[in-house]
Write a protein that holds these residues in place. Sequence first.
Motif, PDB file in Angstrom:
ATOM      1  N   VAL A  21       5.427   7.703   5.567  1.00  0.00           N
ATOM      2  CA  VAL A  21       5.144   6.944   5.075  1.00  0.00           C
ATOM      3  C   VAL A  21       4.860   5.879   6.693  1.00  0.00           C
ATOM      4  N   PRO A  22       3.660   5.575   6.671  1.00  0.00           N
ATOM      5  CA  PRO A  22       3.092   5.254   7.129  1.00  0.00           C
ATOM      6  C   PRO A  22       3.045   3.488   7.818  1.00  0.00           C
ATOM      7  N   THR A  23       3.805   2.628   7.604  1.00  0.00           N
ATOM      8  CA  THR A  23       4.468   1.901   8.431  1.00  0.00           C
ATOM      9  C   THR A  23       5.677   1.802   8.267  1.00  0.00           C
ATOM     10  N   TYR A  24       6.802   2.467   8.186  1.00  0.00           N
ATOM     11  CA  TYR A  24       8.089   2.908   8.678  1.00  0.00           C
ATOM     12  C   TYR A  24       7.609   3.751  10.317  1.00  0.00           C
ATOM     13  N   PRO A  25       8.642   2.997  11.336  1.00  0.00           N
ATOM     14  CA  PRO A  25       7.948   3.223  12.895  1.00  0.00           C
ATOM     15  C   PRO A  25       8.052   4.971  12.561  1.00  0.00           C
ATOM     16  N   SER A  26       7.195   5.569  13.359  1.00  0.00           N
ATOM     17  CA  SER A  26       7.016   7.064  13.416  1.00  0.00           C
ATOM     18  C   SER A  26       6.441   7.374  12.292  1.00  0.00           C
ATOM     19  N   GLY A  27       5.863   6.706  11.345  1.00  0.00           N
ATOM     20  CA  GLY A  27       5.673   7.315  10.514  1.00  0.00           C
ATOM     21  C   GLY A  27       6.016   8.619   9.143  1.00  0.00           C
ATOM     22  N   VAL A  28       7.225   8.346   9.674  1.00  0.00           N
ATOM     23  CA  VAL A  28       7.707   9.438   9.066  1.00  0.00           C
ATOM     24  C   VAL A  28       9.121   8.105   8.434  1.00  0.00           C
ATOM     25  N   ILE A  29       9.920   8.902   7.112  1.00  0.00           N
ATOM     26  CA  ILE A  29      11.288   8.262   6.710  1.00  0.00           C
ATOM     27  C   ILE A  29      12.058   9.561   6.181  1.00  0.00           C
ATOM     28  N   GLY A  30      12.809   9.925   6.757  1.00  0.00           N
ATOM     29  CA  GLY A  30      13.949  10.640   5.631  1.00  0.00           C
ATOM     30  C   GLY A  30      14.900  10.197   4.617  1.00  0.00           C
ATOM     31  N   PHE A  31      15.276  11.450   3.984  1.00  0.00           N
ATOM     32  CA  PHE A  31      16.186  11.002   2.863  1.00  0.00           C
ATOM     33  C   PHE A  31      17.674  12.380   2.637  1.00  0.00           C
ATOM     34  N   LEU A  32      19.103  11.422   2.545  1.00  0.00           N
ATOM     35  CA  LEU A  32      19.868  12.465   2.680  1.00  0.00           C
ATOM     36  C   LEU A  32      19.924  13.132   1.873  1.00  0.00           C
ATOM     37  N   VAL A  33      20.401  14.394   0.666  1.00  0.00           N
ATOM     38  CA  VAL A  33      20.830  14.422  -0.160  1.00  0.00           C
ATOM     39  C   VAL A  33      21.807  15.308   0.148  1.00  0.00           C
ATOM     40  N   CYS A  34      22.958  14.844  -0.649  1.00  0.00           N
ATOM     41  CA  CYS A  34      24.582  15.230  -1.095  1.00  0.00           C
ATOM     42  C   CYS A  34      24.978  15.606  -2.189  1.00  0.00           C
ATOM     43  N   GLU A  88       1.559   4.200 -13.218  1.00  0.00           N
ATOM     44  CA  GLU A  88       1.457   5.821 -12.644  1.00  0.00           C
ATOM     45  C   GLU A  88       2.295   5.563 -11.655  1.00  0.00           C
ATOM     46  N   LEU A  89       2.795   7.248 -11.425  1.00  0.00           N
ATOM     47  CA  LEU A  89       3.366   7.683 -10.171  1.00  0.00           C
ATOM     48  C   LEU A  89       2.353   7.614  -9.190  1.00  0.00           C
ATOM     49  N   ARG A  90       1.883   7.465  -7.954  1.00  0.00           N
ATOM     50  CA  ARG A  90       1.104   7.577  -6.716  1.00  0.00           C
ATOM     51  C   ARG A  90       1.557   8.400  -5.946  1.00  0.00           C
ATOM     52  N   PHE A  91       3.155   8.870  -5.632  1.00  0.00           N
ATOM     53  CA  PHE A  91       3.308   9.800  -4.702  1.00  0.00           C
ATOM     54  C   PHE A  91       4.391  11.132  -4.969  1.00  0.00           C
ATOM     55  N   TYR A  92       4.547  10.751  -5.376  1.00  0.00           N
ATOM     56  CA  TYR A  92       6.170  12.361  -6.117  1.00  0.00           C
ATOM     57  C   TYR A  92       5.645  12.799  -7.127  1.00  0.00           C
ATOM     58  N   ASN A  93       5.386  14.409  -6.429  1.00  0.00           N
ATOM     59  CA  ASN A  93       5.571  15.362  -7.057  1.00  0.00           C
ATOM     60  C   ASN A  93       6.301  16.652  -7.727  1.00  0.00           C
ATOM     61  N   SER A  94       6.356  16.947  -8.665  1.00  0.00           N
ATOM     62  CA  SER A  94       7.566  18.414  -8.288  1.00  0.00           C
ATOM     63  C   SER A  94       7.172  19.831  -6.987  1.00  0.00           C
ATOM     64  N   GLU A  95       5.542  19.456  -6.727  1.00  0.00           N
ATOM     65  CA  GLU A  95       5.387  20.242  -5.708  1.00  0.00           C
ATOM     66  C   GLU A  95       5.749  19.621  -4.279  1.00  0.00           C
ATOM     67  N   ILE A  96       5.580  18.356  -3.845  1.00  0.00           N
ATOM     68  CA  ILE A  96       6.110  17.504  -3.264  1.00  0.00           C
ATOM     69  C   ILE A  96       7.037  17.072  -2.943  1.00  0.00           C
ATOM     70  N   HIS A  97       8.644  17.174  -3.957  1.00  0.00           N
ATOM     71  CA  HIS A  97       9.986  17.334  -4.123  1.00  0.00           C
ATOM     72  C   HIS A  97      10.203  18.258  -2.753  1.00  0.00           C
ATOM     73  N   LYS A 140       0.889  -0.986  -0.337  1.00  0.00           N
ATOM     74  CA  LYS A 140       0.373   0.118  -0.022  1.00  0.00           C
ATOM     75  C   LYS A 140       0.872   1.272  -0.176  1.00  0.00           C
ATOM     76  N   ASP A 141       2.026   1.381   1.292  1.00  0.00           N
ATOM     77  CA  ASP A 141       2.427   2.506   0.788  1.00  0.00           C
ATOM     78  C   ASP A 141       4.216   2.556   0.429  1.00  0.00           C
ATOM     79  N   GLU A 142       4.723   1.462  -0.610  1.00  0.00           N
ATOM     80  CA  GLU A 142       5.694   1.317  -0.765  1.00  0.00           C
ATOM     81  C   GLU A 142       6.226   3.016  -1.984  1.00  0.00           C
ATOM     82  N   CYS A 143       4.872   3.520  -2.419  1.00  0.00           N
ATOM     83  CA  CYS A 143       5.074   4.281  -3.464  1.00  0.00           C
ATOM     84  C   CYS A 143       5.969   5.592  -2.893  1.00  0.00           C
TER      85      CYS A 143
END
Length: 352
Positions: A285-298, A326-335, A57-60
């Motif tokens: 991401v609802p099923t990851y602990p605490s419902g969020v996940i982060g990304f470090l971009v460098c 089709e994309l389910r989550f990502y778009n430029s605004e979300i980015h 359900k939420d891997e997208c």
Amino acid sequence: GKKVFFNNPMWPGEAHSLEVKNILFKGKSEYQEVLVFQSSTYGKVLVLDGIIQLTEKDECAYQEMIAHLPLCSLPSPKTVISKIFINLAEAILFGKVFVILSTFVDGLVHWQLLNVVVAAFGYCCNTNLHVRLTLLQCKMQVLVVGGGDGGVLREISRHNSVELIDICEIDQMVIDVSKKFFPELAVGFEDPRVQVHVGDAVEFLRNAPPGKYDAIIVDSSDPVGPAQELVEKPFFETIARALRPGGVLCNMAESMWLHTHLIEDMISICRETFKGSVHYAWASVPTYPSGVIGFLVCSTEGPPVDFVKPINPIEKLEGAPKHKRELRFYNSEIHSAAFALPSFLRREVNLL
Ligand code: AAT
């Protein structure tokens, strides 16, 4: 009960549960315990060493973000203009002035900039000059670390500017299980640009040719078990070495609610290692602990990368991927929105 549910060192004292309808697979690989079950409300679930890696359900949210945050931040088609040729034959044919312009630009030149140069050039040499530019567009090479389910590959395959997708996953069992139970993710392996390397990413990156990759995506598990070394400085140093100047890293970076210190450590290591820019983004991401996940971009030192405003917006990608999903989550605004950080996090990681 208490012992079983509340003793994970990554999130002591809390647990999130999904109702299990039935267990589809249970196995023990050389590296971890692998479990697949059918849940009541999130579809099939992949669990490694007792930690949810993905649900249908939420891997997208996770896969789309971790792939497109870096790839949409790189100009495309890759605008490293290795050589600019003016078509000699045609210039002779038309009996006009011909000029050989052979420029070697060892870096990035923006498309628009090139257009300006061409327009100005055409203007200077009068309009009769028949000029054709042959751009040797080098395509991008991307490395995925972990990600044996194939979901990140599925997302990268939307980018036609990519010509090679290496993946280094330590556990063959994850790949096999995904091909059997998660066809919507494993479809990523069907892309002919994908080359699978089964092994430890630490070792793989130690041996990677310097400057080979435009982007490296670290889709690895939490730093307990086989992914332990993946949050340590030597690993980031090998990543920086394997990236070209101005190349980008996107690294799974845990939860801002649970792992502020780990995030702080990763950010300070990355600030020392990546001389371009370092940013933190997050998604729900609802099923990851605490419902969020982060990304470090460098990004490495080189042509600057502005992560916050995607220069290569997903909405403008050419060609549809073979898998047609089709994309389910990502778009430029979300980015762009993903880089907005809560005040406590800004303070704690010194991003103000
Ligand atoms: N896309 C699903 C999300 C994952 S999967 C992480 C993968 O990284 C696993 O398949 C695991 O086998 C692999 N892995 C772990 N260590 C290594 C290593 N040293 N080299 C190569 N691959 C490795 C991550 C979900 C994040 C969950 C957040 N709580």
